[in-house]
Design a protein around this motif. Structure first.
Motif, PDB file in Angstrom:
ATOM      1  N   GLU A 111       0.913  -1.244  -0.130  1.00 52.47           N
ATOM      2  CA  GLU A 111       0.164  -0.188  -0.008  1.00 52.47           C
ATOM      3  C   GLU A 111       0.850   1.296  -0.052  1.00 52.47           C
ATOM      4  O   GLU A 111       1.751   1.506   0.846  1.00 52.47           O
ATOM      5  CB  GLU A 111      -0.899  -0.143   1.325  1.00 52.47           C
ATOM      6  CG  GLU A 111      -2.234  -1.122   1.267  1.00 52.47           C
ATOM      7  CD  GLU A 111      -1.763  -2.057   2.129  1.00 52.47           C
ATOM      8  OE1 GLU A 111      -0.685  -2.493   2.164  1.00 52.47           O
ATOM      9  OE2 GLU A 111      -2.849  -2.614   2.498  1.00 52.47           O
ATOM     10  N   ARG A 169       3.117  -0.259  -8.858  1.00 51.23           N
ATOM     11  CA  ARG A 169       1.803  -0.694  -8.583  1.00 51.23           C
ATOM     12  C   ARG A 169       0.627   0.313  -8.641  1.00 51.23           C
ATOM     13  O   ARG A 169      -0.278   0.299  -9.020  1.00 51.23           O
ATOM     14  CB  ARG A 169       1.911  -1.397  -7.156  1.00 51.23           C
ATOM     15  CG  ARG A 169       0.590  -2.149  -6.920  1.00 51.23           C
ATOM     16  CD  ARG A 169       0.819  -3.358  -5.619  1.00 51.23           C
ATOM     17  NE  ARG A 169      -0.447  -3.911  -5.382  1.00 51.23           N
ATOM     18  CZ  ARG A 169      -1.273  -3.491  -4.467  1.00 51.23           C
ATOM     19  NH1 ARG A 169      -1.289  -2.373  -4.036  1.00 51.23           N
ATOM     20  NH2 ARG A 169      -2.162  -4.346  -4.074  1.00 51.23           N
ATOM     21  N   PHE A 170       1.236   1.579  -7.722  1.00 55.18           N
ATOM     22  CA  PHE A 170       0.532   2.630  -7.929  1.00 55.18           C
ATOM     23  C   PHE A 170       0.262   3.413  -9.325  1.00 55.18           C
ATOM     24  O   PHE A 170      -0.753   3.956  -9.390  1.00 55.18           O
ATOM     25  CB  PHE A 170       1.176   3.649  -6.896  1.00 55.18           C
ATOM     26  CG  PHE A 170       0.653   5.090  -6.749  1.00 55.18           C
ATOM     27  CD1 PHE A 170      -0.885   5.404  -6.745  1.00 55.18           C
ATOM     28  CD2 PHE A 170       1.295   6.083  -7.224  1.00 55.18           C
ATOM     29  CE1 PHE A 170      -1.425   6.612  -6.815  1.00 55.18           C
ATOM     30  CE2 PHE A 170       1.055   7.039  -7.329  1.00 55.18           C
ATOM     31  CZ  PHE A 170      -0.200   7.681  -7.247  1.00 55.18           C
ATOM     32  N   GLU A 195       0.658   1.819 -12.170  1.00 56.69           N
ATOM     33  CA  GLU A 195       0.591   1.036 -13.267  1.00 56.69           C
ATOM     34  C   GLU A 195      -0.638   1.494 -14.191  1.00 56.69           C
ATOM     35  O   GLU A 195      -0.142   1.384 -15.629  1.00 56.69           O
ATOM     36  CB  GLU A 195       0.028  -0.449 -12.863  1.00 56.69           C
ATOM     37  CG  GLU A 195       0.664  -1.617 -13.439  1.00 56.69           C
ATOM     38  CD  GLU A 195       0.587  -2.653 -12.564  1.00 56.69           C
ATOM     39  OE1 GLU A 195      -0.693  -3.026 -12.273  1.00 56.69           O
ATOM     40  OE2 GLU A 195       1.567  -3.340 -12.211  1.00 56.69           O
ATOM     41  N   GLU A 235      -6.772   4.117  -1.731  1.00 51.59           N
ATOM     42  CA  GLU A 235      -5.820   3.457  -2.206  1.00 51.59           C
ATOM     43  C   GLU A 235      -6.514   2.399  -3.429  1.00 51.59           C
ATOM     44  O   GLU A 235      -5.956   2.009  -4.526  1.00 51.59           O
ATOM     45  CB  GLU A 235      -5.397   2.216  -1.268  1.00 51.59           C
ATOM     46  CG  GLU A 235      -4.281   1.503  -1.402  1.00 51.59           C
ATOM     47  CD  GLU A 235      -2.955   2.048  -0.978  1.00 51.59           C
ATOM     48  OE1 GLU A 235      -1.975   1.560  -1.386  1.00 51.59           O
ATOM     49  OE2 GLU A 235      -2.974   2.806  -0.027  1.00 51.59           O
ATOM     50  N   ASP A 276      -6.987   4.589  -6.335  1.00 52.75           N
ATOM     51  CA  ASP A 276      -5.627   4.808  -7.047  1.00 52.75           C
ATOM     52  C   ASP A 276      -5.197   3.549  -7.933  1.00 52.75           C
ATOM     53  O   ASP A 276      -4.524   3.881  -8.830  1.00 52.75           O
ATOM     54  CB  ASP A 276      -4.566   5.085  -6.040  1.00 52.75           C
ATOM     55  CG  ASP A 276      -4.572   6.456  -5.413  1.00 52.75           C
ATOM     56  OD1 ASP A 276      -5.193   7.400  -6.180  1.00 52.75           O
ATOM     57  OD2 ASP A 276      -4.212   6.813  -4.341  1.00 52.75           O
ATOM     58  N   ARG A 277      -5.734   2.600  -7.824  1.00 50.48           N
ATOM     59  CA  ARG A 277      -5.382   1.174  -8.290  1.00 50.48           C
ATOM     60  C   ARG A 277      -6.186   1.025  -9.364  1.00 50.48           C
ATOM     61  O   ARG A 277      -6.079  -0.067 -10.163  1.00 50.48           O
ATOM     62  CB  ARG A 277      -5.157   0.080  -7.443  1.00 50.48           C
ATOM     63  CG  ARG A 277      -4.042   0.158  -6.592  1.00 50.48           C
ATOM     64  CD  ARG A 277      -3.991  -0.799  -5.483  1.00 50.48           C
ATOM     65  NE  ARG A 277      -4.119  -2.159  -5.967  1.00 50.48           N
ATOM     66  CZ  ARG A 277      -4.717  -3.052  -5.264  1.00 50.48           C
ATOM     67  NH1 ARG A 277      -5.041  -3.045  -4.186  1.00 50.48           N
ATOM     68  NH2 ARG A 277      -4.855  -4.389  -6.100  1.00 50.48           N
TER      69      ARG A 277
END
Lengths: 217, 427
Positions: free
Chosen positions: A86, A135-136, A138, B315, B318-319
């Protein structure tokens, strides 16, 4: 360097101590957050390496301890080792300014890189695990390529990534505060970070920059 | 799809008691519940008085004697309404609709119902004893308030000059403020006592006026309680699995990666096949750890536990490949099961928006509305999502229903899709 390591898993604690001692550092290893605070007070280390989740509650004691250490000893380099991808935690750390690092735990396996990251943090740099950033970003990257920034905006972003404030940047680049504020706004909107995005837009912009800057581990 | 909580009758009150009286005392005292309980206790005697007067008036007309036997019915209707001040769970009437139209048909049906006679019994007990006992208990709070305001009263009403309160506290200032201190100390106890009594009274009323619990009702109640237990157990299990994986497998794998890292350094001079083999082992261990990490995150996100809903949802947003506008305004952290439900709903809705809808923009709004958390998620996609096809949305509906909330899902062909969830929480 004199280092304090906080890590509750004995196996990792021993392994890390061994690696860092072999690399020529003086290491004091503790197993929880209270131990970390006490050890830092006693040893006045050059840098701190800490786990996030530690006794007694196994939540985010390590991160709280890190934030507290930075408040009491501004500028103390802190490298956080984590199992969490995270980016919230990474963003909280990066918002403290330079001299912080957030690495996923498996990165300790690449020993030369790990030691280099530690040196970068100790020298006041910012290190965020590429996997966390990737990951953030992508999906975000397709929407908002860093390439859309003008060279000047990129310079400004690089300075933000070093943890500098708007007015320091303005002084460094010999322009007015207002000009910098305008650049920052342009950067944020080009990175698709509109004002209603929750949380730390500046930090997210830095993450984007770091991803671009040091890709790979 | 629309799912409402629909726990029949008394199915909820057990949890209501547990949550409110056993929870955080400050939260309890700041909640409207004690004052609702007080209102319930202090208005009963008025109802009883009016009912008694009306009944006596009817007695004057001999022909209406028979109607008196139905006197419990209107009182019960009022009481079923009043008890919801304390316990908002629905209190449906146990009466069946009349078989034939007209007043005679109505009376005929009522006379044949057991509920009518239970109601008459309740009405008599209520008018003669219960309502007055309620008022007596309820008066406890005004007494304490009198203590609180005692110094003020002695000033405001000069003609009201008791020498001493209970012969203990003098009316003269500043000693009179002792009464205020005493009142402040007693107020929480009085409120607890009054609330506990009112909750017990409401249960009694429910038991009598909702037809006790007929077999089917009792089964439904048991089922809904057992469903709550299962959901609690599932969440506890998730947390345990997450912790076990973190403390066990993840740590061991990290240790392995560290050892392999050391081996790679030591083997730097070794023949190539040995180096390749160790590199490969190192690479695989890292892949395993990163897969494990994703798995652990999906089981129970740590950010949700440690930081709350806003960062955890941010979160998720954001993904999401679709840009998401997030607006979360919560004054406080809701209870854990509510946070978890809201997180799972958001995760599922965003997955749907990203996978199927072709949306270019999505939004999440979350705020407190009265005693509930309101969560709305929408996107500008093509819609047409059918909750019956996937298990994701159905599972969410179950989760929401256990929390006595409701979830509405609207996704017409052509769009847009809107999901709206209302989750009650005792703030």
């Amino acid at each position: 360097m004199r280092l304090v390591i906080a890590e509750d898993a004995a196996l990792l604690r021993e392994g890390l101590s061994l690696i860092l001692t072999n690399a020529g550092h003086r290491v004091r290893a503790v197993a929880d957050a209270d131990g970390l605070l006490a050890a830092v007070a006693a040893e006045a280390p050059d840098a701190v390496i800490t786990d996030i989740r530690m006794p007694p509650d196994f939540r985010d004691e390590g991160l709280h301890a890190a934030l507290r250490l930075r408040r009491d000893l501004p500028g103390l380099p802190i490298l956080v080792l984590s199992q969490y991808v995270e980016h919230t935690y990474a963003a909280e750390l990066v918002s403290l300014g330079g001299g912080v690092g957030y690495l996923l735990k498996d990165k300790v396996g690449d020993i030369p890189e790990f030691l280099a990251a530690l040196d970068r943090v100790a020298a006041g740099g910012t290190v965020v695990d590429p996997d966390v950033v990737r990951r953030f970003l992508e999906f975000r990257r397709m929407r908002a390529p860093l390439e859309r920034l003008t060279p000047r905006e990129r310079d400004v972003l690089a300075l933000i990534a070093e943890g500098r404030s708007n007015s320091t940047i303005a002084r460094g680049l010999r322009v007015t505060d207002a000009a910098i504020a305008k650049h920052v706004n342009n950067i944020l909107s080009k990175l698709d970070l509109p004002p209603d995005t929750d949380g730390h837009r500046r930090v997210l912009a830095v993450l984007a920059y770091l991803q671009h800057d040091h890709d790979g581990f | 799809m629309e799912t409402t909580s629909g726990p029949p009758g008394a199915a909820r009150d057990g949890t209501a008691d547990r949550r409110t009286l056993a929870g955080d005392p400050l939260r309890f005292l700041a909640s409207p519940l004690p004052w609702r309980a007080l209102g319930f206790l202090l208005t009963g005697w008025l109802v009883a008085l009016m009912w008694t007067v009306a009944t006596l008036a009817l007695l004057l007309v001999p022909a209406l004697g028979l109607v008196l036997l139905l006197g419990g019915v209107p009182l019960a209707a009022v009481e079923r309404r009043r008890l919801r001040w304390v316990d908002p769970a629905p209190a449906p009437s146990p009466h069946a609709p009349p078989v034939r139209p007209g007043p005679w048909g109505w009376a005929g049906t009522r006379f044949r119902e057991r509920a009518t006679w239970r109601e008459l019994g309740y009405a008599l007990c209520f008018a003669l004893a219960l309502a007055w006992a309620d008022a007596l208990v309820g008066l406890l709070v005004p007494c304490v308030l009198y203590l609180l305001g005692f110094p003020l009263l002695t000033v405001a009403l000069p003609e009201f000059q008791p020498d001493r309160l209970f012969g203990l506290i003098p009316a003269a200032h500043p000693e009179a403020f002792l009464a205020t201190a005493l009142g402040l100390a007693l107020l929480p106890f009085a409120l607890y006592l009054v609330t506990a009594y009112a909750l017990w009274r409401v249960r009694l009323t429910r038991f009598v006026l909702l037809g006790g619990e007929a077999g089917a009702d009792r089964r439904v109640r048991e089922l809904s309680l057992s469903r709550e237990r299962i959901m609690d157990a599932m969440d506890a299990q998730r947390l345990r699995i997450e912790r076990d994986l973190h403390d066990g497998a993840q740590q061991r794998l990290t240790g392995l990666i560290l050892s392999l890292g050391v081996a790679r350094l030591e083997l730097a001079e070794a023949p190539e096949p040995a180096r390749i083999a160790v590199d490969e082992a190192y690479r695989q261990a890292r892949t395993a750890l990163s897969e494990l990490r994703e798995l652990v995150h999906g089981i129970h996100p740590q950010v949700l536990t440690n930081r709350g809903l806003a960062p955890a949802v941010a979160e998720l947003a954001d993904r999401c490949p679709v840009p998401v506008d997030v607006a979360i305004h919560l004054p406080d952290r809701p209870p854990e099961p509510v946070e978890a439900a809201a997180w799972f709903i958001t995760a599922e809705a965003l997955t749907n928006a990203a996978k199927h809808s072709g949306a270019t923009r999505a939004w999440i709004r979350c705020h407190r509305q009265g005693p509930s958390l309101l969560l709305e998620i929408g996107d500008d996609g093509t819609g047409g999502a059918d909750p019956a096809r996937g298990t994701g949305l159905l599972g969410l509906a179950d989760r929401v229903s256990v929390l006595h909330g409701r979830i509405e899902f609207d996704s017409p062909a052509g769009g847009p899709t809107l999901l709206r969830a209302e989750l009650p929480c005792d703030w």
